[in-house]
Write an enzyme that holds these catalytic residues in place. Structure first.
Site, short mmCIF file in Angstrom:
data_model
loop_
_atom_site.label_atom_id
_atom_site.label_comp_id
_atom_site.label_asym_id
_atom_site.label_seq_id
_atom_site.Cartn_x
_atom_site.Cartn_y
_atom_site.Cartn_z
N LYS A 101 0.84 -1.21 0.00
CA LYS A 101 0.00 0.00 0.00
C LYS A 101 0.87 1.25 0.00
O LYS A 101 0.58 2.23 -0.70
CB LYS A 101 -0.91 -0.01 1.23
N GLY A 107 -12.41 -5.74 5.09
CA GLY A 107 -13.78 -6.21 5.25
C GLY A 107 -14.49 -6.13 3.91
O GLY A 107 -14.25 -5.20 3.13
N1 NAP Z 1 -10.78 -8.89 1.90
C1 NAP Z 1 -10.48 -7.63 2.17
O1 NAP Z 1 -10.83 -7.10 3.22
C2 NAP Z 1 -9.69 -6.83 1.18
C3 NAP Z 1 -9.40 -5.47 1.48
C4 NAP Z 1 -8.70 -4.69 0.55
C5 NAP Z 1 -8.28 -5.30 -0.64
N2 NAP Z 1 -8.54 -6.61 -0.88
C6 NAP Z 1 -8.06 -7.19 -2.15
O2 NAP Z 1 -9.17 -7.61 -2.91
C7 NAP Z 1 -8.84 -8.74 -3.68
C8 NAP Z 1 -9.83 -9.87 -3.38
O3 NAP Z 1 -9.75 -10.18 -2.01
P1 NAP Z 1 -10.81 -11.18 -1.32
O4 NAP Z 1 -10.57 -11.09 0.12
O5 NAP Z 1 -12.18 -10.90 -1.84
O6 NAP Z 1 -10.30 -12.62 -1.87
P2 NAP Z 1 -11.06 -14.01 -1.83
O7 NAP Z 1 -12.17 -13.98 -0.85
O8 NAP Z 1 -10.02 -15.05 -1.73
O9 NAP Z 1 -11.73 -14.10 -3.28
C9 NAP Z 1 -10.99 -14.34 -4.44
C10 NAP Z 1 -11.95 -14.73 -5.55
O10 NAP Z 1 -11.24 -14.84 -6.79
C11 NAP Z 1 -11.54 -16.09 -7.39
N3 NAP Z 1 -10.35 -16.49 -8.14
C12 NAP Z 1 -9.09 -16.59 -7.68
N4 NAP Z 1 -8.25 -16.97 -8.66
C13 NAP Z 1 -9.03 -17.14 -9.76
C14 NAP Z 1 -8.76 -17.55 -11.09
N5 NAP Z 1 -7.52 -17.85 -11.51
N6 NAP Z 1 -9.80 -17.62 -11.96
C15 NAP Z 1 -11.05 -17.32 -11.55
N7 NAP Z 1 -11.36 -16.92 -10.31
C16 NAP Z 1 -10.36 -16.85 -9.42
C17 NAP Z 1 -11.90 -17.03 -6.26
O11 NAP Z 1 -12.70 -18.08 -6.75
P3 NAP Z 1 -13.31 -19.20 -5.76
O12 NAP Z 1 -14.32 -18.45 -4.91
O13 NAP Z 1 -13.94 -20.17 -6.67
O14 NAP Z 1 -12.15 -19.71 -4.96
C18 NAP Z 1 -12.64 -16.08 -5.34
O15 NAP Z 1 -14.00 -15.98 -5.73
C19 NAP Z 1 -7.38 -9.06 -3.33
O16 NAP Z 1 -6.54 -8.46 -4.27
C20 NAP Z 1 -7.20 -8.41 -1.99
O17 NAP Z 1 -5.86 -8.03 -1.73
C21 NAP Z 1 -9.24 -7.37 -0.01
#
Ligand code: NAP
Ligand code: NAP
EC number: 1.1.1.3
Lengths: 420, 420
Positions: free
Chosen positions: B198, B295
């Protein structure tokens, strides 16, 4: 290249002209083109000023000049400023203003003229803090649950001193005046009117609601005493002049008044001349924005941010945040329908039965007491400082009248709202 | 109407789809058109999900679909995400991402593809707080003097608990894992890498500086003990994992490490899982931005704000904040040239002459002591907790080596920087 006319070269106007020169290199890199402070308009050409910009006292010549791209209105006031801004927009010139009074009264009329022309006003609320930006662009996914803001640095400076140093209102007002934080006539600041102007602008962006200063609850900090401060300390509150915008069903609360705020809330931690605005969105939760709410350079920082935005992309977001009308059925909540907790300061004679009488009157008005502190006064009197559970403003007003009528109090009761 | 494909329907992706439905009315009014979550892409179509959006596992079909206007990348990871985002931009689709890792490594390459196409990433830094917005648009008039941010909620939660409840690191890590605030392998958060990603993004906007995670100083919170906490309490400090970007002449400091922060600074007041970023500009002074850094819904709030911006005005501000190249001569300050105050925790034998020996070694390295606290340990040992006056990182590293070599300390000294 963009040619900029600065209408009003006082505190903020001079800073705008000077910063455009001082920080020209970085501003040009960010904006993609040169922003030239071409001409400044003032009342009195003979006044000495610390600014190197060509000056005139002929506003109309400037507004008629086709080479001027952006008009920056920093003259203040309502009627004349409205005229100037309207004419500039009609001539197709982009407008940037820091004038909260103008917007408190005319934002919806100006929106009509600004349909296709950039009209920006970041500096009008909380000076250097990019709160318009945050609310209008950063939080668009949210229904706004509430905004609570410390939006007047003069009041916050005074209240912070009162609470930290136990200084009484009149003494700290004099100090603030000597330091230049308060005007000779401080009413506009200490009476809450400045904060109210800003609140109305935020209320429009959050809720699309039109209201005038006369329609909303505005109370100042003039009646706060060291007893209220003692109560605050005893129960871990801070005292802040808050501007509050809040949705309750299909009604919107807009109100400005001093309030007790629990010390663990982020806005309670905003001290001195600084401003801080807490926004709660239904999806994001609480975000808070902190910084200087006034001062030439800090305010000019926001004015120039708007100029850079216009240079980059012309017309950006819709002036008041909505591309289409929304929620035209939202109405202002009547002042006496506010629901919150209340603090009452009651001067009473130190006699048996007095407390019972007060409790009865409050109970009859539907008000129950949560906390109490008794402080002795001279002449066998006492101050009863008490906090109620949540109740309705109408009932509190009623209770205050009853208390006065019953002669159980020896002075008009003082009331401060508690925002928990 | 804009058709949106959500690549990755996990924590954040589901929230984006759900909020676009829940808050459709207000979002449409703000954006001026309907934003339709048309299709979601996932890895495993059989997983149960709480979201009503059509799903596929065929990314390429989605990227090739001409009816998709905006691609929202929420799959995470670096290489595959880069491929997806690049292809979307090449196809002329606007892109929104929350992927800080992607940007930490590829932001300048992506900038090339995003010259004329919107590419937005508000959620990548500090989740729901509109800090990209503030820095890229709100503070453009300023040369940025410094950014100090609490940008990892997991670490801030743990440090807050350690300081408020005196819990040791390992115990609070387990608690955080049980509560879902920390991952099973917590290294990415507690090691400072997430904050570093970040910080690099903010560094680009503030200073136009390109740097990779490998090039900057990154230290985690794993070695903080209750002795450090005691020192903090004694001298009125808080301990925060800070991401710091700072200009010193023509060099830029970028560093992530735990730091003692005086309790009266606004960022010291940011507790628990919350994030807070303090920015000092040469004209505006200090502004601070506070809110939830993670979140699903909070992060989705920022993702949707970007989508609304794109709907309103297409390509907005330049991706990394500069329309023209600027300051190409700014260089990264070498890690060992950092100047600040330092805290050292030295385990020593409780013997006469030890303190003199330590003072001599420090003095010979050009380091003078400002504050000290001695805490007895078992086995006739003591911890010496001391704070230095401002000195250079190289000298501190040298002093630590000398202390170890001299055998005057019975354990490798621990060092924490002090940010006053
Ligand atoms: N969570 C937070 O609070 C947060 C905050 C700020 C930023 N972020 C950023 O936001 C992004 C997503 O985070 P998240 O927490 O939502 O992650 P997550 O819950 O692990 O979700 C990732 C999603 O991407 C899908 N995916 C992964 N690789 C794939 C591929 N090769 N082809 C197709 N689909 C694929 C997964 O599919 P499946 O569901 O089928 O496994 C899942 O639906 C990341 O870059 C993270 O750094 C997250
Ligand atoms: N000061 C702050 O910290 C601050 C913060 C936020 C917002 N604002 C807003 O910014 C605006 C400007 O504030 P300020 O503090 O800079 O005011 P100021 O110092 O009083 O300056 C006002 C300027 O406007 C000129 N002016 C006034 N009436 C004029 C007229 N009819 N024709 C031509 N020139 C006229 C004055 O000319 P002379 O110099 O010849 O008298 C002066 O240069 C106000 O709307 C204020 O509410 C100020």
């Amino acid at each position: 290249m963009l040619n900029i006319a600065i209408i009003g070269v006082g505190t903020v106007g001079s800073s705008v002209a000077n910063i455009l020169k001082d920080n020209k290199e970085i501003i040009t890199a960010r904006a993609g083109r040169e922003l030239i402070p071409t001409i400044g308009v003032v009342n009195n050409l003979n006044k000495k000023r610390d600014v190197s910009i060509e000056l005139t006292d002929d506003i109309n010549k400037v507004l008629d000049d086709d080479s001027i791209d952006i008009v920056v209105e920093l003259m203040g006031g309502v009627d004349k400023a409205y005229e100037v801004v309207k004419k500039a927009l009609e001539k197709g010139k982009a407008v940037v203003t820091a004038n909260k009074a103008l917007l408190a009264y005319h934002r919806y009329e100006l929106q009509e003229f600004a349909q296709d022309i950039p009209f920006e006003y970041e500096a009008a609320v909380a000076g250097g803090i990019p709160i318009i930006n945050a609310l209008r662009e950063g939080l668009t996914a949210n229904n706004i649950i509430s905004i609570k803001g410390i939006m007047n640095g003069t009041c916050n400076y005074m209240l912070t001193k009162m609470i930290n140093e136990g200084v009484e209102y009149n003494q700290i007002l004099k100090e603030a005046q000597d330091l230049g934080y308060a005007e000779a006539d401080p009413t506009f600041d200490v009476g809450g009117f400045d904060a109210a102007h800003k609140l109305l602008i935020l209320g429009s962006i959050a809720y699309g609601i039109d209201a005038k200063p006369e329609e909303i609850l505005i109370e100042g900090i003039q009646n706060i005493t060291s007893f209220d401060i003692e109560f605050a300390k005893e129960f871990n509150y801070s005292i802040k002049l808050l501007g509050i915008a809040k949705r309750v069903g299909d009604e919107i609360e807009l109100r400005v008044h001093p309030a007790f705020v629990p010390n663990d809330q982020m806005i309670a931690k905003v001290d001195g001349v600084m401003n801080g605005i807490s926004v709660i969105g239904d999806k994001v939760g609480e975000t808070m924005y902190y910084g200087p709410g006034a001062g030439g350079d800090a305010t000019a920082s926001a004015v120039i941010a708007n100029i850079v935005d216009i240079a980059r992309r012309g017309k950006g977001s819709p002036m008041l945040g909505y591309e289409k009308s929304f929620n035209k059925n939202l109405k202002l909540l009547p002042k006496d329908a506010i629901k919150t907790k209340y603090y009452l300061r009651l001067e009473v004679n130190d006699k048996a039965g007095v407390l019972a009488k007060i409790a009865t009157i409050l109970g009859d008005c539907g008000i129950s007491i949560e906390k109490m502190l008794q402080k002795p006064l001279k002449n066998e009197k006492s101050n009863l400082l008490l906090a109620t559970h949540t109740c309705v403003e109408k009932d509190i007003i009623n209770a205050i009248t009853e208390l006065e009528n019953s002669k159980v109090v020896t002075q008009k009761p003082a009331m401060i709202r508690i925002e928990a």
